[in-house]
Design a protein around this motif. Structure first.
Motif, PDB file in Angstrom:
ATOM      1  N   TYR A   1       0.838  -1.205   0.000  1.00  0.00           N
ATOM      2  CA  TYR A   1       0.000   0.000   0.000  1.00  0.00           C
ATOM      3  C   TYR A   1       0.871   1.252   0.000  1.00  0.00           C
ATOM      4  O   TYR A   1       1.715   1.435   0.881  1.00  0.00           O
ATOM      5  N   ASP A   2       0.667   2.102  -0.973  1.00  0.00           N
ATOM      6  CA  ASP A   2       1.381   3.376  -1.067  1.00  0.00           C
ATOM      7  C   ASP A   2       0.473   4.382  -1.748  1.00  0.00           C
ATOM      8  O   ASP A   2       0.288   4.351  -2.966  1.00  0.00           O
ATOM      9  N   ALA A   3      -0.127   5.261  -0.964  1.00  0.00           N
ATOM     10  CA  ALA A   3      -0.962   6.331  -1.504  1.00  0.00           C
ATOM     11  C   ALA A   3      -0.229   7.651  -1.285  1.00  0.00           C
ATOM     12  O   ALA A   3      -0.586   8.450  -0.421  1.00  0.00           O
ATOM     13  N   SER A   4       0.847   7.833  -2.060  1.00  0.00           N
ATOM     14  CA  SER A   4       1.603   9.085  -2.025  1.00  0.00           C
ATOM     15  C   SER A   4       0.980  10.056  -3.014  1.00  0.00           C
ATOM     16  O   SER A   4       0.601   9.673  -4.125  1.00  0.00           O
ATOM     17  N   PHE A   5       0.908  11.307  -2.626  1.00  0.00           N
ATOM     18  CA  PHE A   5       0.426  12.349  -3.529  1.00  0.00           C
ATOM     19  C   PHE A   5       1.508  13.417  -3.657  1.00  0.00           C
ATOM     20  O   PHE A   5       2.473  13.430  -2.884  1.00  0.00           O
ATOM     21  N   ALA A   6       1.366  14.283  -4.647  1.00  0.00           N
ATOM     22  CA  ALA A   6       2.474  15.184  -4.962  1.00  0.00           C
ATOM     23  C   ALA A   6       1.971  16.466  -5.608  1.00  0.00           C
ATOM     24  O   ALA A   6       0.788  16.593  -5.948  1.00  0.00           O
ATOM     25  N   TYR A   7       2.885  17.404  -5.765  1.00  0.00           N
ATOM     26  CA  TYR A   7       2.657  18.596  -6.570  1.00  0.00           C
ATOM     27  C   TYR A   7       3.437  18.454  -7.869  1.00  0.00           C
ATOM     28  O   TYR A   7       4.396  17.671  -7.962  1.00  0.00           O
ATOM     29  N   VAL A   8       3.015  19.207  -8.880  1.00  0.00           N
ATOM     30  CA  VAL A   8       3.646  19.134 -10.196  1.00  0.00           C
ATOM     31  C   VAL A   8       3.901  20.540 -10.724  1.00  0.00           C
ATOM     32  O   VAL A   8       3.016  21.398 -10.654  1.00  0.00           O
ATOM     33  N   PHE A   9       5.098  20.768 -11.233  1.00  0.00           N
ATOM     34  CA  PHE A   9       5.407  21.969 -12.001  1.00  0.00           C
ATOM     35  C   PHE A   9       5.607  21.544 -13.446  1.00  0.00           C
ATOM     36  O   PHE A   9       6.353  20.590 -13.717  1.00  0.00           O
ATOM     37  N   ALA A  10       4.954  22.240 -14.375  1.00  0.00           N
ATOM     38  CA  ALA A  10       5.037  21.863 -15.778  1.00  0.00           C
ATOM     39  C   ALA A  10       5.022  23.101 -16.663  1.00  0.00           C
ATOM     40  O   ALA A  10       4.591  24.184 -16.254  1.00  0.00           O
ATOM     41  N   ALA A  11       5.484  22.915 -17.882  1.00  0.00           N
ATOM     42  CA  ALA A  11       5.461  23.953 -18.909  1.00  0.00           C
ATOM     43  C   ALA A  11       4.759  23.387 -20.134  1.00  0.00           C
ATOM     44  O   ALA A  11       4.575  22.168 -20.251  1.00  0.00           O
ATOM     45  N   PRO A  12       4.363  24.237 -21.072  1.00  0.00           N
ATOM     46  CA  PRO A  12       3.764  23.707 -22.304  1.00  0.00           C
ATOM     47  C   PRO A  12       4.749  22.814 -23.053  1.00  0.00           C
ATOM     48  O   PRO A  12       5.969  22.981 -22.968  1.00  0.00           O
ATOM     49  N   ALA A  13       4.204  21.865 -23.785  1.00  0.00           N
ATOM     50  CA  ALA A  13       5.042  20.983 -24.598  1.00  0.00           C
ATOM     51  C   ALA A  13       5.897  21.823 -25.548  1.00  0.00           C
ATOM     52  O   ALA A  13       5.519  22.931 -25.936  1.00  0.00           O
ATOM     53  N   SER A  14       7.048  21.299 -25.911  1.00  0.00           N
ATOM     54  CA  SER A  14       8.005  21.938 -26.817  1.00  0.00           C
ATOM     55  C   SER A  14       8.770  23.090 -26.178  1.00  0.00           C
ATOM     56  O   SER A  14       9.542  23.769 -26.867  1.00  0.00           O
ATOM     57  N   THR A  15       8.560  23.325 -24.879  1.00  0.00           N
ATOM     58  CA  THR A  15       9.436  24.272 -24.184  1.00  0.00           C
ATOM     59  C   THR A  15      10.863  23.731 -24.259  1.00  0.00           C
ATOM     60  O   THR A  15      11.092  22.532 -24.130  1.00  0.00           O
ATOM     61  N   ALA A  16      11.817  24.618 -24.494  1.00  0.00           N
ATOM     62  CA  ALA A  16      13.205  24.197 -24.681  1.00  0.00           C
ATOM     63  C   ALA A  16      13.661  23.301 -23.528  1.00  0.00           C
ATOM     64  O   ALA A  16      13.513  23.680 -22.362  1.00  0.00           O
ATOM     65  N   PRO A  17      14.200  22.121 -23.814  1.00  0.00           N
ATOM     66  CA  PRO A  17      14.665  21.229 -22.745  1.00  0.00           C
ATOM     67  C   PRO A  17      15.656  21.888 -21.796  1.00  0.00           C
ATOM     68  O   PRO A  17      15.657  21.598 -20.600  1.00  0.00           O
ATOM     69  N   GLU A  18      16.486  22.789 -22.335  1.00  0.00           N
ATOM     70  CA  GLU A  18      17.465  23.474 -21.479  1.00  0.00           C
ATOM     71  C   GLU A  18      16.776  24.344 -20.437  1.00  0.00           C
ATOM     72  O   GLU A  18      17.250  24.452 -19.305  1.00  0.00           O
ATOM     73  N   VAL A  19      15.651  24.955 -20.811  1.00  0.00           N
ATOM     74  CA  VAL A  19      14.891  25.776 -19.866  1.00  0.00           C
ATOM     75  C   VAL A  19      14.238  24.888 -18.812  1.00  0.00           C
ATOM     76  O   VAL A  19      14.251  25.190 -17.616  1.00  0.00           O
ATOM     77  N   VAL A  20      13.688  23.765 -19.246  1.00  0.00           N
ATOM     78  CA  VAL A  20      13.059  22.824 -18.318  1.00  0.00           C
ATOM     79  C   VAL A  20      14.090  22.293 -17.320  1.00  0.00           C
ATOM     80  O   VAL A  20      13.837  22.246 -16.108  1.00  0.00           O
ATOM     81  N   GLN A  21      15.252  21.910 -17.821  1.00  0.00           N
ATOM     82  CA  GLN A  21      16.306  21.395 -16.946  1.00  0.00           C
ATOM     83  C   GLN A  21      16.797  22.465 -15.980  1.00  0.00           C
ATOM     84  O   GLN A  21      17.047  22.185 -14.796  1.00  0.00           O
ATOM     85  N   MET A  22      16.924  23.677 -16.473  1.00  0.00           N
ATOM     86  CA  MET A  22      17.379  24.773 -15.619  1.00  0.00           C
ATOM     87  C   MET A  22      16.386  25.040 -14.496  1.00  0.00           C
ATOM     88  O   MET A  22      16.767  25.207 -13.320  1.00  0.00           O
ATOM     89  N   LEU A  23      15.098  25.047 -14.812  1.00  0.00           N
ATOM     90  CA  LEU A  23      14.075  25.257 -13.784  1.00  0.00           C
ATOM     91  C   LEU A  23      14.079  24.119 -12.770  1.00  0.00           C
ATOM     92  O   LEU A  23      13.913  24.344 -11.567  1.00  0.00           O
ATOM     93  N   ASN A  24      14.291  22.908 -13.242  1.00  0.00           N
ATOM     94  CA  ASN A  24      14.352  21.768 -12.329  1.00  0.00           C
ATOM     95  C   ASN A  24      15.535  21.904 -11.374  1.00  0.00           C
ATOM     96  O   ASN A  24      15.395  21.701 -10.154  1.00  0.00           O
ATOM     97  N   ARG A  25      16.695  22.241 -11.899  1.00  0.00           N
ATOM     98  CA  ARG A  25      17.882  22.399 -11.045  1.00  0.00           C
ATOM     99  C   ARG A  25      17.674  23.488 -10.000  1.00  0.00           C
ATOM    100  O   ARG A  25      18.034  23.332  -8.830  1.00  0.00           O
TER     101      ARG A  25
END
Length: 319
Positions: free
Chosen positions: A242-266
């Motif tokens: 049994y594992d009922a973990s919940f979470a928050y999500v940060f997302a951008a529109p598809a095709s956002t530059a991977p470098e920007v996505v990685q930078m925001l994640n870091r």
């Protein structure tokens, strides 16, 4: 030779653009669309984006766009330009539960988004009114098999509903569902004795446990809550899967530059490691994941698969 040189130069420029974009980003204020009214997600988002703003020397402006279980905000971001200047902050159920609960969605949970991060996970706490003669998961299930019982939730498809529905599906017990329009009122009615039990966010339930108005039986993640370490998990009490973990999500529109996505994640990982943010997360019962964009996407995909089976078998719908 000249055309060849021109093509080579163009390819070099094209290759360099994404990296240059990441170095320049953000060059103007960033909108962060929050999928709920002011509350836990909103408070977390504002802390994170304030720190992001301090680190990037740019404003991150929060807008609340609640409605339809997060679908309103999520559709807005899905249709925004893929330039990194419109981001989404949502509860994970928008991506993991809504695709199974709604007959039609105005977005696709995978195709329409570049997932930046699943930054934190959080618990639900199983509690009963003190009049209920159960002090463990086993005793609660035994009682439910002897007589009719009821449980409250914040509404169909909310984490409080899913945590209990998953628990009942795994244990084979039956407890009647009493949905409310929000977790707050559902907790109030369990405290008042109108409903016998509830699975709800730890920060909403635990103060009542400490005051003696509710009795805690378990938490929903395999690990105990740092906020209530004396309360055993469901997994520890006979249900190791049994594992009922919940979470928050940060997302951008598809095709956002991977470098920007990685930078925001870091940057987000760095923000969550700050001592004052760590203390807030402890008080909010949030556990930072440290997941990169790829692993965050896998986390959402796995949760979506798990809950789609539950929702189908339980017949949970909102439309």
């Amino acid at each position: 030779m000249k055309p060849l040189r021109s093509m080579f130069a163009a390819s070099v420029i094209a290759f360099a653009v994404p990296g240059a974009l990441a170095q320049q980003y953000p060059a103007k204020p960033v909108r962060v669309i929050v999928s709920t009214v002011p509350g836990p997600l909103d408070a977390f988002t504002r802390v994170v984006v304030q720190k992001l703003g301090e680190r990037t020397k740019q404003n991150f402006v929060v807008e609340n766009r609640p409605g339809a279980g997060g679908n309103v905000a999520t559709e807005l971001v899905a249709k925004a330009p893929s330039d990194g200047y419109t981001l989404l902050s949502a509860i994970d159920t928008t991506f993991t539960v809504n695709p199974s609960m709604y007959s039609r969605l105005p977005f696709h949970p995978e195709r329409d988004f570049a997932i930046i991060s699943v930054p934190v996970t959080y618990n639900q706490m199983l509690a009963v009114h003190p009049s209920v003669p159960a002090k463990s998961v086993r005793e609660l299930l035994g009682l439910a098999r002897q007589r009719p019982m009821s449980y409250a939730s914040g509404g169909n498809g909310t984490p409080s509903h899913l945590a209990m529905a998953y628990f009942l599906a795994m244990s084979g017990a039956r407890i009647n569902h009493v949905p409310y329009k929000g977790t707050g009122q559902s907790i109030v009615d369990v405290v008042g004795g109108q409903v016998e039990t509830i699975f709800a966010v730890v920060t909403g339930v635990y103060p009542h446990v400490q005051a003696g108005k509710l009795r805690a039986l378990a938490v929903s993640t395999p690990q105990r809550s740092a906020l209530a370490p004396e309360v055993a998990s469901v997994a520890e009490q006979g249900y190791p899967k049994y594992d009922a973990s919940f979470a928050y999500v940060f997302a951008a529109p598809a095709s956002t530059a991977p470098e920007v996505v990685q930078m925001l994640n870091r940057e987000m990982v760095a923000v969550l490691a700050l001592p004052d943010v760590q203390e807030k997360n402890r008080l909010w019962d949030y556990v930072p994941t440290g997941l990169d964009p790829g692993k965050s996407s896998v986390w959402l995909r796995d949760s979506r698969a798990k809950y789609s089976k539950l929702i189908e078998s339980a017949g949970i719908r909102v439309d």
